[in-house]
Design a protein around this motif. Sequence first.
Motif, PDB file in Angstrom:
ATOM      1  N   ALA A  75      29.470  -0.342  36.668  1.00 26.09           N
ATOM      2  CA  ALA A  75      29.375  -1.660  37.311  1.00 26.09           C
ATOM      3  C   ALA A  75      27.913  -1.974  37.634  1.00 26.09           C
ATOM      4  CB  ALA A  75      30.220  -1.685  38.580  1.00 26.09           C
ATOM      5  N   GLY A  76      27.479  -3.181  37.293  1.00 18.48           N
ATOM      6  CA  GLY A  76      26.100  -3.600  37.586  1.00 18.48           C
ATOM      7  C   GLY A  76      25.087  -3.114  36.559  1.00 18.48           C
ATOM      8  N   ASN A  77      25.562  -2.411  35.533  1.00 20.20           N
ATOM      9  CA  ASN A  77      24.645  -1.858  34.539  1.00 20.20           C
ATOM     10  C   ASN A  77      25.010  -2.431  33.160  1.00 20.20           C
ATOM     11  OD1 ASN A  77      23.192  -0.328  32.738  1.00 20.20           O
ATOM     12  ND2 ASN A  77      23.918   1.673  33.482  1.00 20.20           N
ATOM     13  N   ALA A  78      24.449  -3.612  32.853  1.00 24.77           N
ATOM     14  CA  ALA A  78      24.841  -4.322  31.626  1.00 24.77           C
ATOM     15  C   ALA A  78      24.579  -3.486  30.385  1.00 24.77           C
ATOM     16  CB  ALA A  78      24.091  -5.648  31.538  1.00 24.77           C
ATOM     17  N   GLN A  79      23.388  -2.872  30.315  1.00 18.90           N
ATOM     18  CA  GLN A  79      23.041  -2.112  29.116  1.00 18.90           C
ATOM     19  C   GLN A  79      23.950  -0.891  28.960  1.00 18.90           C
ATOM     20  OE1 GLN A  79      20.810  -3.239  26.735  1.00 18.90           O
ATOM     21  NE2 GLN A  79      21.933  -1.671  25.599  1.00 18.90           N
ATOM     22  N   GLY A  80      24.194  -0.204  30.083  1.00 17.75           N
ATOM     23  CA  GLY A  80      25.056   0.986  30.040  1.00 17.75           C
ATOM     24  C   GLY A  80      26.456   0.614  29.557  1.00 17.75           C
ATOM     25  N   ALA A  81      26.989  -0.491  30.080  1.00 16.34           N
ATOM     26  CA  ALA A  81      28.341  -0.911  29.700  1.00 16.34           C
ATOM     27  C   ALA A  81      28.378  -1.350  28.233  1.00 16.34           C
ATOM     28  CB  ALA A  81      28.803  -2.054  30.610  1.00 16.34           C
ATOM     29  N   ALA A  82      27.342  -2.068  27.797  1.00 16.16           N
ATOM     30  CA  ALA A  82      27.297  -2.510  26.394  1.00 16.16           C
ATOM     31  C   ALA A  82      27.208  -1.287  25.473  1.00 16.16           C
ATOM     32  CB  ALA A  82      26.105  -3.439  26.170  1.00 16.16           C
ATOM     33  N   ASP A  83      26.433  -0.294  25.872  1.00 16.64           N
ATOM     34  CA  ASP A  83      26.320   0.932  25.070  1.00 16.64           C
ATOM     35  C   ASP A  83      27.673   1.632  24.963  1.00 16.64           C
ATOM     36  OD1 ASP A  83      23.661   0.391  24.751  1.00 16.64           O
ATOM     37  OD2 ASP A  83      22.951   1.920  26.177  1.00 16.64           O
ATOM     38  N   LEU A  84      28.391   1.643  26.094  1.00 21.41           N
ATOM     39  CA  LEU A  84      29.714   2.280  26.124  1.00 21.41           C
ATOM     40  C   LEU A  84      30.657   1.586  25.140  1.00 21.41           C
ATOM     41  CD1 LEU A  84      30.637   4.451  28.360  1.00 21.41           C
ATOM     42  CD2 LEU A  84      32.018   2.578  29.254  1.00 21.41           C
ATOM     43  N   ALA A  85      30.621   0.254  25.155  1.00 15.71           N
ATOM     44  CA  ALA A  85      31.479  -0.511  24.239  1.00 15.71           C
ATOM     45  C   ALA A  85      31.082  -0.223  22.794  1.00 15.71           C
ATOM     46  CB  ALA A  85      31.374  -2.005  24.539  1.00 15.71           C
ATOM     47  N   ALA A  86      29.774  -0.210  22.522  1.00 19.21           N
ATOM     48  CA  ALA A  86      29.313   0.019  21.143  1.00 19.21           C
ATOM     49  C   ALA A  86      29.719   1.412  20.661  1.00 19.21           C
ATOM     50  CB  ALA A  86      27.798  -0.158  21.068  1.00 19.21           C
ATOM     51  N   PHE A  87      29.638   2.380  21.563  1.00 15.18           N
ATOM     52  CA  PHE A  87      30.019   3.749  21.209  1.00 15.18           C
ATOM     53  C   PHE A  87      31.514   3.804  20.844  1.00 15.18           C
ATOM     54  CE2 PHE A  87      31.785   7.809  22.893  1.00 15.18           C
ATOM     55  CZ  PHE A  87      31.301   8.628  21.900  1.00 15.18           C
ATOM     56  N   GLY A  88      32.345   3.225  21.702  1.00  9.81           N
ATOM     57  CA  GLY A  88      33.792   3.210  21.433  1.00  9.81           C
ATOM     58  C   GLY A  88      34.107   2.453  20.153  1.00  9.81           C
ATOM     59  N   GLN A  89      33.449   1.326  19.963  1.00  9.08           N
ATOM     60  CA  GLN A  89      33.689   0.532  18.740  1.00  9.08           C
ATOM     61  C   GLN A  89      33.367   1.348  17.492  1.00  9.08           C
ATOM     62  OE1 GLN A  89      31.468  -3.122  19.082  1.00  9.08           O
ATOM     63  NE2 GLN A  89      32.724  -3.865  20.786  1.00  9.08           N
ATOM     64  N   GLY A  90      32.287   2.120  17.557  1.00  8.92           N
ATOM     65  CA  GLY A  90      31.888   2.945  16.409  1.00  8.92           C
ATOM     66  C   GLY A  90      32.968   3.962  16.063  1.00  8.92           C
ATOM     67  N   VAL A  91      33.529   4.575  17.099  1.00 10.78           N
ATOM     68  CA  VAL A  91      34.571   5.583  16.862  1.00 10.78           C
ATOM     69  C   VAL A  91      35.848   4.913  16.336  1.00 10.78           C
ATOM     70  CG1 VAL A  91      36.095   7.237  18.012  1.00 10.78           C
ATOM     71  CG2 VAL A  91      33.642   7.247  18.503  1.00 10.78           C
ATOM     72  N   PHE A  92      36.214   3.777  16.914  1.00 10.12           N
ATOM     73  CA  PHE A  92      37.437   3.105  16.479  1.00 10.12           C
ATOM     74  C   PHE A  92      37.285   2.625  15.028  1.00 10.12           C
ATOM     75  CE2 PHE A  92      39.688   1.855  20.688  1.00 10.12           C
ATOM     76  CZ  PHE A  92      39.362   3.077  21.243  1.00 10.12           C
ATOM     77  N   ARG A  93      36.067   2.271  14.679  1.00 17.35           N
ATOM     78  CA  ARG A  93      35.828   1.820  13.296  1.00 17.35           C
ATOM     79  C   ARG A  93      35.988   2.980  12.310  1.00 17.35           C
ATOM     80  NH1 ARG A  93      33.513  -2.914  10.643  1.00 17.35           N
ATOM     81  NH2 ARG A  93      34.020  -3.962  12.571  1.00 17.35           N
ATOM     82  N   LYS A  94      35.614   4.180  12.756  1.00 20.08           N
ATOM     83  CA  LYS A  94      35.840   5.355  11.891  1.00 20.08           C
ATOM     84  C   LYS A  94      37.316   5.459  11.549  1.00 20.08           C
ATOM     85  CE  LYS A  94      32.396   8.432  14.025  1.00 20.08           C
ATOM     86  NZ  LYS A  94      31.565   9.207  13.114  1.00 20.08           N
ATOM     87  N   LEU A  95      38.168   5.179  12.532  1.00 22.50           N
ATOM     88  CA  LEU A  95      39.615   5.243  12.313  1.00 22.50           C
ATOM     89  C   LEU A  95      40.040   4.143  11.334  1.00 22.50           C
ATOM     90  CD1 LEU A  95      42.503   6.172  13.042  1.00 22.50           C
ATOM     91  CD2 LEU A  95      42.353   4.787  15.111  1.00 22.50           C
ATOM     92  N   GLU A  96      39.556   2.947  11.577  1.00 20.51           N
ATOM     93  CA  GLU A  96      39.919   1.828  10.700  1.00 20.51           C
ATOM     94  C   GLU A  96      39.429   2.071   9.268  1.00 20.51           C
ATOM     95  OE1 GLU A  96      40.054  -2.712  11.739  1.00 20.51           O
ATOM     96  OE2 GLU A  96      38.001  -2.147  11.277  1.00 20.51           O
ATOM     97  N   ASP A  97      38.260   2.719   9.146  1.00 17.62           N
ATOM     98  CA  ASP A  97      37.653   2.957   7.828  1.00 17.62           C
ATOM     99  C   ASP A  97      37.962   4.351   7.270  1.00 17.62           C
ATOM    100  OD1 ASP A  97      36.547   0.463   7.825  1.00 17.62           O
ATOM    101  OD2 ASP A  97      34.568   1.106   8.508  1.00 17.62           O
ATOM    102  N   LEU A  98      39.034   4.948   7.726  1.00 20.39           N
ATOM    103  CA  LEU A  98      39.353   6.323   7.343  1.00 20.39           C
ATOM    104  C   LEU A  98      39.537   6.483   5.829  1.00 20.39           C
ATOM    105  CD1 LEU A  98      39.938   8.871   9.145  1.00 20.39           C
ATOM    106  CD2 LEU A  98      42.359   8.341   8.863  1.00 20.39           C
ATOM    107  N   GLY A  99      39.939   5.398   5.166  1.00 21.52           N
ATOM    108  CA  GLY A  99      40.200   5.478   3.723  1.00 21.52           C
ATOM    109  C   GLY A  99      41.572   6.063   3.432  1.00 21.52           C
ATOM    110  N   LYS A 100      42.337   6.336   4.487  1.00 17.96           N
ATOM    111  CA  LYS A 100      43.696   6.870   4.361  1.00 17.96           C
ATOM    112  C   LYS A 100      44.538   6.128   5.397  1.00 17.96           C
ATOM    113  CE  LYS A 100      41.294  11.198   3.666  1.00 17.96           C
ATOM    114  NZ  LYS A 100      41.188  12.641   3.753  1.00 17.96           N
TER     115      LYS A 100
END
Length: 262
Positions: A75-100
Amino acid sequence: MSYENILYSVDGGVCRVTINRPDKMNALNHQTITELGAAFDAARADDSVRALVLTGAGEKAFVAGADIGELHAQAGNAQGAADLAAFGQGVFRKLEDLGKPSIAMINGFALGGGCELALACTLRTASTNARLGLPETSLGIIPGYGGSQRLARVAGPGVAREWILTGDMFPAEEAHRIGVVNRLFSPEKLEEGTAKMLKSILAKGPVAVRFGMELVLRGWDMDQTDGETLETEYFGKAAETEDMREGMAAFLEKRKPDFTGK
Ligand code: COA
């Protein structure tokens, strides 16, 4: 990698990933998301893995969201929260792009990040006692792991607006009715029904299954003409495979095909 918060196994060509924090409703903390990323990398690299099933440990939850305790610290840390979202998005994209193909087997609450994780899978099955939703606005935040984009793509912008703006929880029957959940089962039949769906997919030509997945995924961001151009390209590539010859020969010879994935 050894896992603390997930269980990982491969059996009969199917990789099973179970989020294993049942006392916390399988909430996704940083460690769990990191482990999921490693698990998706491992499943992608393992040629013996032909499909992935993702589920939650225990009887109550698939995943009840991102770990609110951890989010609170941002809370109150825009960059930290945005980084957290970007990190999660990257992992979820690995799942979407699994190729299987991947199936989220939703055995209970799939809320917030849990719903977003299920949406990153190719398909979703659910038990009738599951409840889905994007309750982030109840906490004064918004979905941050791709949910605003994927729900709109899976069920349309009207549904995405309703789910995000109200933050309501929706019964699995409703999620099934609007296409967020592909197949619905009683809690006792969820495993069996999911296995049956997987069996049906695994009996098909593996290259054709992969092309079909990629076409729908990549075609979303194209206009129809470009999407159809991509379809003709994949259609041509499919015609070069041994699987196409085998699939058609098997039909004409009235026998089951023996696909090799080549
Ligand atoms: N993050 C962190 N911890 C969570 C969590 C989350 N998203 N969801 C549940 N938990 C924890 C609870 O704090 C509780 O821990 P405790 O026993 O140490 O207090 C434990 O899991 C059990 O949850 P509880 O709320 O007691 O169970 P319930 O059956 O009464 O309610 C839910 C279940 C899922 C309806 C409720 O836990 C909930 O609303 N969770 C948050 C959902 C959410 O907003 N997700 C979006 C996050 S961005």
